[in-house]
Design a protein around this motif. Structure first.
Motif, PDB file in Angstrom:
ATOM      1  N   HIS A 140       6.098 -45.370  63.471  1.00  0.00           N
ATOM      2  CA  HIS A 140       5.267 -44.985  64.608  1.00  0.00           C
ATOM      3  C   HIS A 140       4.866 -43.518  64.457  1.00  0.00           C
ATOM      4  N   ASP A 141       3.730 -43.181  65.035  1.00  0.00           N
ATOM      5  CA  ASP A 141       3.276 -41.790  64.977  1.00  0.00           C
ATOM      6  C   ASP A 141       4.250 -40.850  65.667  1.00  0.00           C
ATOM      7  N   ASN A 142       4.919 -41.361  66.705  1.00  0.00           N
ATOM      8  CA  ASN A 142       5.823 -40.505  67.476  1.00  0.00           C
ATOM      9  C   ASN A 142       7.284 -40.673  67.078  1.00  0.00           C
ATOM     10  N   VAL A 143       7.519 -41.338  65.945  1.00  0.00           N
ATOM     11  CA  VAL A 143       8.899 -41.538  65.477  1.00  0.00           C
ATOM     12  C   VAL A 143       9.025 -41.010  64.053  1.00  0.00           C
ATOM     13  N   ASP A 144       9.904 -40.071  63.854  1.00  0.00           N
ATOM     14  CA  ASP A 144      10.197 -39.545  62.528  1.00  0.00           C
ATOM     15  C   ASP A 144      11.339 -40.361  61.939  1.00  0.00           C
ATOM     16  N   ILE A 145      11.036 -41.141  60.915  1.00  0.00           N
ATOM     17  CA  ILE A 145      12.049 -42.024  60.341  1.00  0.00           C
ATOM     18  C   ILE A 145      13.264 -41.263  59.841  1.00  0.00           C
ATOM     19  N   ASN A 146      13.068 -39.994  59.479  1.00  0.00           N
ATOM     20  CA  ASN A 146      14.185 -39.188  58.981  1.00  0.00           C
ATOM     21  C   ASN A 146      15.209 -38.872  60.064  1.00  0.00           C
ATOM     22  N   THR A 147      14.842 -39.092  61.323  1.00  0.00           N
ATOM     23  CA  THR A 147      15.781 -38.859  62.423  1.00  0.00           C
ATOM     24  C   THR A 147      16.569 -40.123  62.772  1.00  0.00           C
ATOM     25  N   LEU A 148      16.255 -41.228  62.128  1.00  0.00           N
ATOM     26  CA  LEU A 148      16.926 -42.490  62.419  1.00  0.00           C
ATOM     27  C   LEU A 148      18.072 -42.739  61.445  1.00  0.00           C
ATOM     28  N   GLY A 149      19.054 -43.469  61.918  1.00  0.00           N
ATOM     29  CA  GLY A 149      20.213 -43.777  61.085  1.00  0.00           C
ATOM     30  C   GLY A 149      19.867 -44.631  59.881  1.00  0.00           C
ATOM     31  N   VAL A 150      18.814 -45.454  59.999  1.00  0.00           N
ATOM     32  CA  VAL A 150      18.454 -46.343  58.903  1.00  0.00           C
ATOM     33  C   VAL A 150      18.028 -45.553  57.669  1.00  0.00           C
ATOM     34  N   ARG A 151      17.386 -44.383  57.848  1.00  0.00           N
ATOM     35  CA  ARG A 151      16.977 -43.571  56.708  1.00  0.00           C
ATOM     36  C   ARG A 151      18.194 -43.101  55.906  1.00  0.00           C
ATOM     37  N   THR A 152      19.217 -42.676  56.613  1.00  0.00           N
ATOM     38  CA  THR A 152      20.439 -42.210  55.948  1.00  0.00           C
ATOM     39  C   THR A 152      21.130 -43.331  55.195  1.00  0.00           C
ATOM     40  N   ILE A 153      21.216 -44.488  55.837  1.00  0.00           N
ATOM     41  CA  ILE A 153      21.980 -45.584  55.236  1.00  0.00           C
ATOM     42  C   ILE A 153      21.258 -46.180  54.026  1.00  0.00           C
ATOM     43  N   VAL A 154      19.918 -46.263  54.067  1.00  0.00           N
ATOM     44  CA  VAL A 154      19.214 -46.822  52.905  1.00  0.00           C
ATOM     45  C   VAL A 154      19.198 -45.818  51.755  1.00  0.00           C
ATOM     46  N   ASN A 155      19.046 -44.532  52.057  1.00  0.00           N
ATOM     47  CA  ASN A 155      19.084 -43.528  50.988  1.00  0.00           C
ATOM     48  C   ASN A 155      20.426 -43.541  50.272  1.00  0.00           C
ATOM     49  N   SER A 156      21.487 -43.630  51.058  1.00  0.00           N
ATOM     50  CA  SER A 156      22.829 -43.688  50.470  1.00  0.00           C
ATOM     51  C   SER A 156      22.987 -44.947  49.617  1.00  0.00           C
ATOM     52  N   SER A 157      22.404 -46.051  50.072  1.00  0.00           N
ATOM     53  CA  SER A 157      22.488 -47.312  49.330  1.00  0.00           C
ATOM     54  C   SER A 157      21.695 -47.240  48.033  1.00  0.00           C
ATOM     55  N   TYR A 158      20.492 -46.675  48.100  1.00  0.00           N
ATOM     56  CA  TYR A 158      19.699 -46.486  46.876  1.00  0.00           C
ATOM     57  C   TYR A 158      20.492 -45.693  45.843  1.00  0.00           C
ATOM     58  N   GLU A 159      21.090 -44.605  46.317  1.00  0.00           N
ATOM     59  CA  GLU A 159      21.839 -43.725  45.421  1.00  0.00           C
ATOM     60  C   GLU A 159      23.007 -44.465  44.786  1.00  0.00           C
ATOM     61  N   GLY A 160      23.737 -45.236  45.599  1.00  0.00           N
ATOM     62  CA  GLY A 160      24.884 -45.974  45.073  1.00  0.00           C
ATOM     63  C   GLY A 160      24.484 -47.003  44.030  1.00  0.00           C
ATOM     64  N   LEU A 161      23.408 -47.727  44.291  1.00  0.00           N
ATOM     65  CA  LEU A 161      22.944 -48.734  43.336  1.00  0.00           C
ATOM     66  C   LEU A 161      22.394 -48.084  42.067  1.00  0.00           C
ATOM     67  N   ALA A 162      21.632 -47.003  42.234  1.00  0.00           N
ATOM     68  CA  ALA A 162      21.061 -46.309  41.077  1.00  0.00           C
ATOM     69  C   ALA A 162      22.155 -45.731  40.185  1.00  0.00           C
ATOM     70  N   ARG A 163      23.156 -45.145  40.814  1.00  0.00           N
ATOM     71  CA  ARG A 163      24.273 -44.575  40.042  1.00  0.00           C
ATOM     72  C   ARG A 163      25.007 -45.668  39.268  1.00  0.00           C
ATOM     73  N   ALA A 164      25.181 -46.826  39.898  1.00  0.00           N
ATOM     74  CA  ALA A 164      25.871 -47.933  39.217  1.00  0.00           C
ATOM     75  C   ALA A 164      25.055 -48.407  38.018  1.00  0.00           C
ATOM     76  N   ILE A 165      23.744 -48.483  38.171  1.00  0.00           N
ATOM     77  CA  ILE A 165      22.874 -48.907  37.072  1.00  0.00           C
ATOM     78  C   ILE A 165      22.896 -47.887  35.930  1.00  0.00           C
ATOM     79  N   LEU A 166      22.775 -46.618  36.276  1.00  0.00           N
ATOM     80  CA  LEU A 166      22.772 -45.571  35.253  1.00  0.00           C
ATOM     81  C   LEU A 166      24.112 -45.492  34.528  1.00  0.00           C
ATOM     82  N   LYS A 167      25.186 -45.668  35.282  1.00  0.00           N
ATOM     83  CA  LYS A 167      26.511 -45.660  34.660  1.00  0.00           C
ATOM     84  C   LYS A 167      26.634 -46.806  33.673  1.00  0.00           C
TER      85      LYS A 167
END
Length: 396
Positions: A314-341
């Protein structure tokens, strides 16, 4: 009350339900009189209404539940060959032009597919995911309207606010013939009278439970088999929570917050399980020159989630202020690290200790293995770099 519910019948539209309940507003003076003279009788009257109305919402929620019933499908996993449609993922151009040769070279090293052939798969998978998302969103929208309209009736018919101080002032302010127009499904501000807030919450719970919880459990079960749409559902619920945070919709907020917490727990368990699958898999091969299905699925998984979040923003919602942004970023990082390892372990020289380089066949296997490592690595870089996700940039 029973007659009003009977007239509603199988109606599921909140406006139609509110219109039928509006016929009861002519008696709202009696409920205020009862509240003034006998608290015990008043709450008995409220309990009768709750008992009469509960079957109505049981029927509505059972119908909503049927929309979530899907055919038995394979549970989504990054290791599944059917996680995303892949009809063209391995297609190669047949033209002999210079451009065609360059494309074949890019394809061989995992550069072409991620942008060209894989894009068709992304469109297809997004269409499926969007369909699943839409079904859940429509259900949540209807639930929201039903809850808000029912609470509006409770508040105005049973006078669960401080607005109407006496029967005399109420009758003067709201003539009986005009009271049906009071019901409009309005969301009100937070009621700081905790007695009123408690009474409304308890009544709403009596009217909507246990069918509300049963429906939420069905949503959870559906998402457990299709976790790739969970972030968009969490996003939707978190935005809704922000919108009603400063209102009197405590019942709705409590239910949806509980659902958000449950979905986040399930999501983290899913990611943990996918990391274990990656750890146990062989991503780079000695005799195969194609990108690992896990890496293809991971980049499609990532792309689909980001696109769905962008579409929902939404125009009036900054996704970076929502909990979902934190949880998906952390998940991306965990999966990417596992693949690279996994790829780094494959690249370790010890992995080649069994190769006898005096043998031409073994030497070719090592070359193929190195090429496959490059293919997988390039696929990751080409697919994920454009999104500029900080946690992924750090991992890659």
């Amino acid at each position: 009350f029973n007659l009003a519910v009977k007239k509603i019948g199988d109606e599921e539209d909140s406006k139609s339900i509110l219109k039928q309940l509006g016929c009861l507003m002519i008696y709202s003076g009696l409920t205020l009189f009862t509240k003034e003279v006998s608290s015990e009788t008043f709450y008995e009257l409220v309990a009768i209404y709750e008992t009469s109305t509960n079957p109505l919402y049981q029927n509505i929620f059972n119908n909503l539940h049927k929309r979530l019933v899907t055919s038995n499908q394979e549970t989504f996993s990054l290791a599944s060959a059917n996680a995303f449609n892949a009809s063209k993922v391995n297609s190669k151009p047949h033209k002999n032009s210079v451009e065609s040769k360059q494309d074949r070279l890019r394809q061989r090293f995992g550069l072409l597919e991620s942008h060209d052939t894989a894009s068709n798969d992304s469109v297809s998978s997004i269409a499926t995911s969007s369909s699943d998302n839409m079904a859940v969103f429509q259900i949540f929208d209807q639930i929201q309207r039903l809850v808000i309209s029912q609470q509006d009736f409770l508040l105005k018919f049973f006078h669960l606010s401080n607005e109407d101080s006496t029967l005399k002032s109420y009758i003067l302010k709201y003539p009986s013939e005009e009271r049906s127009n009071l019901l409009n499904g309005t969301i009100h501000e937070v009621d700081f009278d905790r007695d009123n807030a408690r009474d409304i919450y308890n009544s709403m719970s009596s009217i909507f439970q246990p069918t509300f919880d049963d429906l939420m459990k069905s949503v959870v079960q559906m998402l457990r088999s299709n976790q790739k749409i969970t972030p968009s559902i969490i996003f939707y619920l978190e935005v809704l929570d922000k919108q009603i945070a400063s209102t009197n919709q405590e019942f709705l907020m409590t239910i949806f917050k509980r659902l958000i917490d449950r979905l986040k727990i399930d999501w983290l368990k899913f990611i943990e399980n996918q990391v274990k699958i990656i750890d146990k898999s062989v991503l780079a091969h000695r005799k195969v020159r194609e990108v690992s299905i896990i890496i293809k699925n991971f980049t499609s998984f990532f792309s689909d989630i980001e696109k769905s979040l962008i579409e929902l923003a939404h125009d009036n919602v900054d996704i970076n202020t929502l909990g979902v942004r934190t949880i998906v970023n952390s998940s991306y990082e965990g999966l990417a690290r596992a693949i690279l390892k996994n790829l780094e372990n494959e690249e370790d020289e010890k992995s080649f200790g069994r190769f006898k380089l005096h043998d031409d066949g073994d030497h070719k296997e090592k070359i193929d293995h190195t090429v496959n490592l490059i293919q997988n690595s390039n696929w990751l870089l080409e697919s994920l770099s454009p999104y500029k996700i900080v946690t992924l940039e750090q991992s890659l």
